[in-house]
Scaffold this motif. Structure first.
Motif, PDB file in Angstrom:
ATOM      1  N   THR A  32       0.905  -1.121  -0.106  1.00 57.63           N
ATOM      2  CA  THR A  32       0.011   0.078  -0.101  1.00 57.63           C
ATOM      3  C   THR A  32       1.014   0.980  -0.075  1.00 57.63           C
ATOM      4  O   THR A  32       2.113   1.124  -0.061  1.00 57.63           O
ATOM      5  N   ALA A  33       0.173   2.390   0.029  1.00 58.61           N
ATOM      6  CA  ALA A  33       0.962   3.607   0.084  1.00 58.61           C
ATOM      7  C   ALA A  33       1.865   3.777   1.172  1.00 58.61           C
ATOM      8  O   ALA A  33       3.044   4.517   1.343  1.00 58.61           O
ATOM      9  N   ILE A  34       1.477   3.252   2.402  1.00 55.53           N
ATOM     10  CA  ILE A  34       1.967   3.492   3.658  1.00 55.53           C
ATOM     11  C   ILE A  34       2.831   2.224   4.286  1.00 55.53           C
ATOM     12  O   ILE A  34       3.544   2.344   5.195  1.00 55.53           O
ATOM     13  N   PHE A  35       2.513   1.028   3.719  1.00 60.64           N
ATOM     14  CA  PHE A  35       3.206  -0.217   4.259  1.00 60.64           C
ATOM     15  C   PHE A  35       3.138  -1.463   3.380  1.00 60.64           C
ATOM     16  O   PHE A  35       2.453  -1.379   2.335  1.00 60.64           O
ATOM     17  N   SER A  36       3.785  -2.124   3.460  1.00 51.74           N
ATOM     18  CA  SER A  36       3.717  -3.404   2.597  1.00 51.74           C
ATOM     19  C   SER A  36       3.891  -4.665   3.791  1.00 51.74           C
ATOM     20  O   SER A  36       4.112  -4.528   4.804  1.00 51.74           O
ATOM     21  N   VAL A  37       3.286  -5.921   3.091  1.00 56.49           N
ATOM     22  CA  VAL A  37       3.088  -7.108   3.766  1.00 56.49           C
ATOM     23  C   VAL A  37       4.102  -7.988   3.301  1.00 56.49           C
ATOM     24  O   VAL A  37       3.922  -8.210   2.195  1.00 56.49           O
ATOM     25  N   SER A  38       5.107  -8.551   3.860  1.00 53.94           N
ATOM     26  CA  SER A  38       5.915  -9.682   3.589  1.00 53.94           C
ATOM     27  C   SER A  38       5.570 -10.939   4.193  1.00 53.94           C
ATOM     28  O   SER A  38       5.186 -10.980   5.572  1.00 53.94           O
ATOM     29  N   GLU A  39       5.968 -11.884   3.515  1.00 57.02           N
ATOM     30  CA  GLU A  39       6.233 -13.453   4.207  1.00 57.02           C
ATOM     31  C   GLU A  39       7.430 -13.761   4.308  1.00 57.02           C
ATOM     32  O   GLU A  39       8.321 -13.739   3.358  1.00 57.02           O
ATOM     33  N   ARG A  40       7.876 -14.258   5.571  1.00 55.09           N
ATOM     34  CA  ARG A  40       9.232 -14.524   5.854  1.00 55.09           C
ATOM     35  C   ARG A  40       9.376 -15.976   6.226  1.00 55.09           C
ATOM     36  O   ARG A  40       8.632 -16.363   7.185  1.00 55.09           O
ATOM     37  N   ASP A  41      10.356 -16.607   5.470  1.00 51.12           N
ATOM     38  CA  ASP A  41      10.511 -18.047   5.854  1.00 51.12           C
ATOM     39  C   ASP A  41      11.604 -18.032   6.600  1.00 51.12           C
ATOM     40  O   ASP A  41      12.846 -17.793   6.499  1.00 51.12           O
ATOM     41  N   SER A  42      11.540 -18.742   7.971  1.00 54.07           N
ATOM     42  CA  SER A  42      12.450 -18.820   9.134  1.00 54.07           C
ATOM     43  C   SER A  42      12.669 -20.210   9.537  1.00 54.07           C
ATOM     44  O   SER A  42      11.608 -20.901   9.572  1.00 54.07           O
ATOM     45  N   ARG A  43      13.910 -20.412   9.924  1.00 51.21           N
ATOM     46  CA  ARG A  43      14.215 -21.841  10.706  1.00 51.21           C
ATOM     47  C   ARG A  43      14.212 -21.689  12.074  1.00 51.21           C
ATOM     48  O   ARG A  43      15.060 -20.731  12.523  1.00 51.21           O
ATOM     49  N   SER A  44      13.551 -22.407  12.772  1.00 50.70           N
ATOM     50  CA  SER A  44      13.489 -22.630  14.216  1.00 50.70           C
ATOM     51  C   SER A  44      14.590 -23.017  14.921  1.00 50.70           C
ATOM     52  O   SER A  44      15.639 -23.677  14.209  1.00 50.70           O
ATOM     53  N   PRO A  45      14.871 -22.817  16.311  1.00 48.55           N
ATOM     54  CA  PRO A  45      15.963 -23.391  16.869  1.00 48.55           C
ATOM     55  C   PRO A  45      16.243 -24.878  16.668  1.00 48.55           C
ATOM     56  O   PRO A  45      17.389 -25.400  16.981  1.00 48.55           O
ATOM     57  N   ASP A  46      15.029 -25.615  16.543  1.00 44.98           N
ATOM     58  CA  ASP A  46      15.433 -27.145  16.507  1.00 44.98           C
ATOM     59  C   ASP A  46      15.179 -27.559  15.096  1.00 44.98           C
ATOM     60  O   ASP A  46      14.525 -28.431  14.626  1.00 44.98           O
ATOM     61  N   ASN A  47      15.452 -26.513  14.003  1.00 48.35           N
ATOM     62  CA  ASN A  47      15.669 -26.899  12.703  1.00 48.35           C
ATOM     63  C   ASN A  47      14.270 -26.876  11.927  1.00 48.35           C
ATOM     64  O   ASN A  47      14.008 -27.394  10.923  1.00 48.35           O
ATOM     65  N   ARG A  48      12.892 -26.259  12.249  1.00 48.64           N
ATOM     66  CA  ARG A  48      11.944 -26.532  11.721  1.00 48.64           C
ATOM     67  C   ARG A  48      11.614 -25.159  10.734  1.00 48.64           C
ATOM     68  O   ARG A  48      11.943 -24.095  11.367  1.00 48.64           O
ATOM     69  N   LEU A  49      11.264 -25.335   9.545  1.00 53.85           N
ATOM     70  CA  LEU A  49      10.995 -24.223   8.863  1.00 53.85           C
ATOM     71  C   LEU A  49       9.588 -23.635   8.805  1.00 53.85           C
ATOM     72  O   LEU A  49       8.700 -24.589   8.516  1.00 53.85           O
ATOM     73  N   LYS A  50       9.209 -22.377   9.154  1.00 55.37           N
ATOM     74  CA  LYS A  50       7.959 -21.886   9.301  1.00 55.37           C
ATOM     75  C   LYS A  50       7.965 -20.584   8.578  1.00 55.37           C
ATOM     76  O   LYS A  50       9.121 -19.654   8.176  1.00 55.37           O
ATOM     77  N   THR A  51       6.411 -20.115   8.179  1.00 56.80           N
ATOM     78  CA  THR A  51       6.387 -18.926   7.454  1.00 56.80           C
ATOM     79  C   THR A  51       5.541 -17.958   8.406  1.00 56.80           C
ATOM     80  O   THR A  51       4.724 -18.418   8.947  1.00 56.80           O
ATOM     81  N   PHE A  52       6.284 -16.634   8.607  1.00 53.38           N
ATOM     82  CA  PHE A  52       5.643 -15.794   9.344  1.00 53.38           C
ATOM     83  C   PHE A  52       5.298 -14.394   8.421  1.00 53.38           C
ATOM     84  O   PHE A  52       6.116 -14.088   7.586  1.00 53.38           O
ATOM     85  N   THR A  53       4.324 -13.776   8.720  1.00 53.81           N
ATOM     86  CA  THR A  53       3.532 -12.552   8.114  1.00 53.81           C
ATOM     87  C   THR A  53       4.402 -11.224   9.002  1.00 53.81           C
ATOM     88  O   THR A  53       3.899 -11.269  10.027  1.00 53.81           O
ATOM     89  N   VAL A  54       4.939 -10.207   8.385  1.00 51.22           N
ATOM     90  CA  VAL A  54       5.318  -9.248   9.036  1.00 51.22           C
ATOM     91  C   VAL A  54       4.982  -7.914   7.933  1.00 51.22           C
ATOM     92  O   VAL A  54       4.826  -7.853   6.947  1.00 51.22           O
TER      93      VAL A  54
END
Length: 198
Positions: A32-54
């Motif tokens: 949008t004009a004032i913000f954007s939404v991203s999806e971030r793929d991050s790996r947990s301390p015990d090696n699981r890959l998850k997607t988070f919205t920021v």
């Protein structure tokens, strides 16, 4: 790039490693004009890959303008309509930084544009993430003293802002009740009170 936050001043690297997620990729999914939404793929301390919205948006400033008057200490504040809260809000002035603008420059400009005042002294009090669970930006909080009126307001075309001087004790006692509905005003006030206690 991850920012690591730890609780306690003596936390070791092993404690950090046991809590840190490592970002592997990101993509913008909405803008949008004032913000954007991203999806971030991050790996947990015990090696699981998850997607988070920021929520990604610019850093901004909040300025606490202090006036010493015949009535005592007062704050220079602004009243405006807030669309998310669907209500009038009384707040410290502030706003988003411009391109290539330092936090100090952005704070001084926002104070001048919203109130018509300039600060003889502008002191940085602290930096917060407004909501680190879902937001990537930071808010920089400044204390402004030795205020002088220098110009008329210079508002954006969609800004309707009324300037008010309000006794400091009234603002402090009113936080958490209308029209002091903006949560970051409480954050700014906490830094102000900590500064005054030094």
């Amino acid at each position: 790039m991850n920012d690591n936050y730890t609780s306690g001043g003596n936390a070791g690297n092993s404690a950090i490693d046991s809590l840190t997620w490592n970002e592997e990729s990101r993509r913008t999914v909405f803008t949008t004009a004032i913000f954007s939404v991203s999806e971030r793929d991050s790996r947990s301390p015990d090696n699981r890959l998850k997607t988070f919205t920021v929520l990604d948006t610019s850093d901004w400033a909040i300025v606490i303008p202090v006036l010493e008057t015949e009535r005592g200490r007062e704050f220079l504040m602004v009243r405006q309509w807030r669309h998310g809260g669907r209500a009038l809000s009384v707040e410290f002035p502030g706003g988003v930084f411009g391109k290539d603008e330092s936090p100090e420059q952005g704070a001084a400009r926002e104070l001048r544009e919203e109130t018509g005042y300039a600060a003889g002294k502008l002191q940085a009090l602290g930096v917060f993430n407004p909501n680190p669970a879902i937001m990537s930006n930071r808010v920089h909080i400044f204390l402004a003293r030795d205020l002088q009126p220098v110009s008329a307001q210079k508002l954006d075309e969609d800004e309707y802002v009324e300037v008010q001087t309000i006794p400091a004790r009234e603002v402090l006692s009113g936080l958490g009740k209308p029209p002091y509905i903006h949560a970051l005003m409480g954050t700014a006030m906490a830094l102000y009170l900590a500064q005054e206690a030094v």
